[in-house]
Design a protein around this motif. Structure first.
Motif, PDB file in Angstrom:
ATOM      1  N   ALA A   8      -4.821  -5.403  15.743  1.00 52.66           N
ATOM      2  CA  ALA A   8      -3.691  -5.966  14.992  1.00 52.66           C
ATOM      3  C   ALA A   8      -3.707  -5.380  13.585  1.00 52.66           C
ATOM      4  O   ALA A   8      -4.672  -4.720  13.195  1.00 52.66           O
ATOM      5  CB  ALA A   8      -3.811  -7.494  14.933  1.00 52.66           C
ATOM      6  N   ILE A   9      -2.638  -5.646  12.842  1.00 52.45           N
ATOM      7  CA  ILE A   9      -2.599  -5.255  11.424  1.00 52.45           C
ATOM      8  C   ILE A   9      -2.176  -6.471  10.595  1.00 52.45           C
ATOM      9  O   ILE A   9      -1.480  -7.365  11.095  1.00 52.45           O
ATOM     10  CB  ILE A   9      -1.626  -4.077  11.172  1.00 52.45           C
ATOM     11  N   ALA A  10      -2.602  -6.499   9.336  1.00 50.03           N
ATOM     12  CA  ALA A  10      -2.154  -7.537   8.393  1.00 50.03           C
ATOM     13  C   ALA A  10      -1.304  -6.814   7.357  1.00 50.03           C
ATOM     14  O   ALA A  10      -1.815  -6.028   6.554  1.00 50.03           O
ATOM     15  CB  ALA A  10      -3.357  -8.217   7.740  1.00 50.03           C
ATOM     16  N   TYR A  11       0.021  -7.078   7.395  1.00 46.71           N
ATOM     17  CA  TYR A  11       0.934  -6.272   6.577  1.00 46.71           C
ATOM     18  C   TYR A  11       2.261  -7.010   6.440  1.00 46.71           C
ATOM     19  O   TYR A  11       2.529  -7.956   7.185  1.00 46.71           O
ATOM     20  CB  TYR A  11       1.146  -4.919   7.275  1.00 46.71           C
ATOM     21  N   ALA A  12       3.082  -6.545   5.494  1.00 45.92           N
ATOM     22  CA  ALA A  12       4.416  -7.140   5.328  1.00 45.92           C
ATOM     23  C   ALA A  12       5.256  -6.815   6.565  1.00 45.92           C
ATOM     24  O   ALA A  12       5.311  -5.666   7.001  1.00 45.92           O
ATOM     25  CB  ALA A  12       5.087  -6.591   4.081  1.00 45.92           C
ATOM     26  N   GLU A  13       5.928  -7.833   7.109  1.00 44.96           N
ATOM     27  CA  GLU A  13       6.646  -7.653   8.378  1.00 44.96           C
ATOM     28  C   GLU A  13       7.746  -6.594   8.306  1.00 44.96           C
ATOM     29  O   GLU A  13       7.839  -5.729   9.171  1.00 44.96           O
ATOM     30  CB  GLU A  13       7.257  -8.984   8.824  1.00 44.96           C
ATOM     31  N   ASP A  14       8.604  -6.684   7.270  1.00 44.30           N
ATOM     32  CA  ASP A  14       9.737  -5.750   7.243  1.00 44.30           C
ATOM     33  C   ASP A  14       9.252  -4.308   7.065  1.00 44.30           C
ATOM     34  O   ASP A  14       9.823  -3.377   7.623  1.00 44.30           O
ATOM     35  CB  ASP A  14      10.782  -6.115   6.177  1.00 44.30           C
ATOM     36  N   TYR A  63       5.975   2.888   0.594  1.00 40.36           N
ATOM     37  CA  TYR A  63       6.047   1.540   1.179  1.00 40.36           C
ATOM     38  C   TYR A  63       7.480   1.292   1.644  1.00 40.36           C
ATOM     39  O   TYR A  63       8.177   0.434   1.112  1.00 40.36           O
ATOM     40  CB  TYR A  63       5.625   0.527   0.101  1.00 40.36           C
ATOM     41  N   PRO A  64       7.966   2.127   2.601  1.00 42.07           N
ATOM     42  CA  PRO A  64       9.354   1.979   3.011  1.00 42.07           C
ATOM     43  C   PRO A  64       9.576   0.657   3.752  1.00 42.07           C
ATOM     44  O   PRO A  64       8.662   0.195   4.418  1.00 42.07           O
ATOM     45  CB  PRO A  64       9.566   3.168   3.946  1.00 42.07           C
ATOM     46  N   ALA A  67       6.257  -3.158   8.078  1.00 39.10           N
ATOM     47  CA  ALA A  67       5.629  -2.775   9.352  1.00 39.10           C
ATOM     48  C   ALA A  67       6.693  -2.339  10.350  1.00 39.10           C
ATOM     49  O   ALA A  67       6.574  -1.290  10.992  1.00 39.10           O
ATOM     50  CB  ALA A  67       4.812  -3.940   9.913  1.00 39.10           C
ATOM     51  N   HIS A  68       7.777  -3.115  10.456  1.00 36.05           N
ATOM     52  CA  HIS A  68       8.823  -2.784  11.432  1.00 36.05           C
ATOM     53  C   HIS A  68       9.522  -1.473  11.070  1.00 36.05           C
ATOM     54  O   HIS A  68       9.871  -0.684  11.942  1.00 36.05           O
ATOM     55  CB  HIS A  68       9.805  -3.936  11.577  1.00 36.05           C
TER      56      HIS A  68
END
Length: 256
Positions: free
Chosen positions: A178-184, A32-33, A186-187
């Motif tokens: 789309a995806i539902a995920y933590a922003e940082d 989960y980087p 995902a980026h």
């Protein structure tokens, strides 16, 4: 003043039984980087929450190294920490529902969980009905999965994957809207996959929360106290901010 000083000194010297209890725990994390991940270059476990945890262990005299932490798929470790006393999973996003299932130590770092989509799709999401018209990728049992499921998004509209890498590949190949995920996270993943972060946008924020370490609910709170105290000290002396900045800076240079 002296009493306080003695108390805090005694506290730094975490008693042996507590140290042993912490060392005997089943420590688990996932890919989960930038929070926690095995670096492909050197095979080492690293990340924001890993580095912070190692600093905590150093402070309280616990001899656990990165090698003692198991890296497992999220759904499997999540199930284990729910069922198995003495197990710990990180990093975990706080929700009220999860607080009923675990004992948390944190907050470590703030996090936003959002629906993220390619800008060229021009998506607008106002209602659950809008989401039901889409194919939304999630990592199974991850916070994104739990949040959109709780909102009542149809199962048919949710594409559950075993890892973020799969999910990002599917988004890139247009197999997801789309995806539902933590922003940082995902980026960070977009950067690793060689995608341009500027091509994606947050369409809807699902939750503003923060990350923590989650322990099986039967864990003795007294064991967690030194961990909690060490975390507070690392926050106060700027160590947490420094670790966070180093990783985020690394992610930005990886993108370039």
């Amino acid at each position: 003043g002296l009493v306080l000083l003695l108390a805090s000194n005694a506290f730094c010297q975490t008693d042996e039984a507590t140290r042993k209890a912490i060392e005997d725990m089943d420590w688990m994390t996932e890919q989960y980087p930038p929070f926690n991940f095995v670096d492909e270059k050197d095979g080492q476990l690293k990340g924001i929450t890993v580095d912070i945890l190692m600093q905590i262990f150093k402070k309280i005299g616990v001899s656990i190294s990165e090698k003692d932490i198991k890296v497992l798929p999220w759904a499997r470790s999540y199930k284990r920490v729910l069922e198995k006393p003495g197990s710990v999973l990180f990093s975990t996003t706080y929700t009220v529902e999860r607080l009923q299932n675990f004992r948390f130590v944190g907050p470590i770092i703030p996090t936003w969980v959002s629906i993220i989509a390619p800008k060229d799709k021009h998506l607008t999401i106002r209602t659950v009905e809008d989401m039901n018209k889409l194919r939304i990728g999630v990592v199974r049992d991850d916070i994104g999965d739990q949040l959109i499921t709780a909102l009542g998004v149809d199962d048919d509209s949710i594409e559950r994957t075993s890892s973020a890498v799969n999910m990002i590949q599917m988004l890139d190949r247009n197999r997801l809207d789309a995806i539902a995920y933590a922003e940082d996270v995902a980026h960070y993943q977009f950067g690793i996959a060689g995608l341009d972060n500027d091509d994606f946008e947050t369409v809807r924020v699902l939750k503003r929360s923060h990350m923590g370490y989650s322990f099986h609910r039967t864990t003795d709170p007294r064991i967690l106290e030194p961990i909690r105290q060490a975390l507070d000290e690392l926050r106060a002396d700027g160590t947490i901010d420094r670790i966070y900045r180093d990783y985020i800076r690394g992610a930005k240079s990886a993108e370039r």
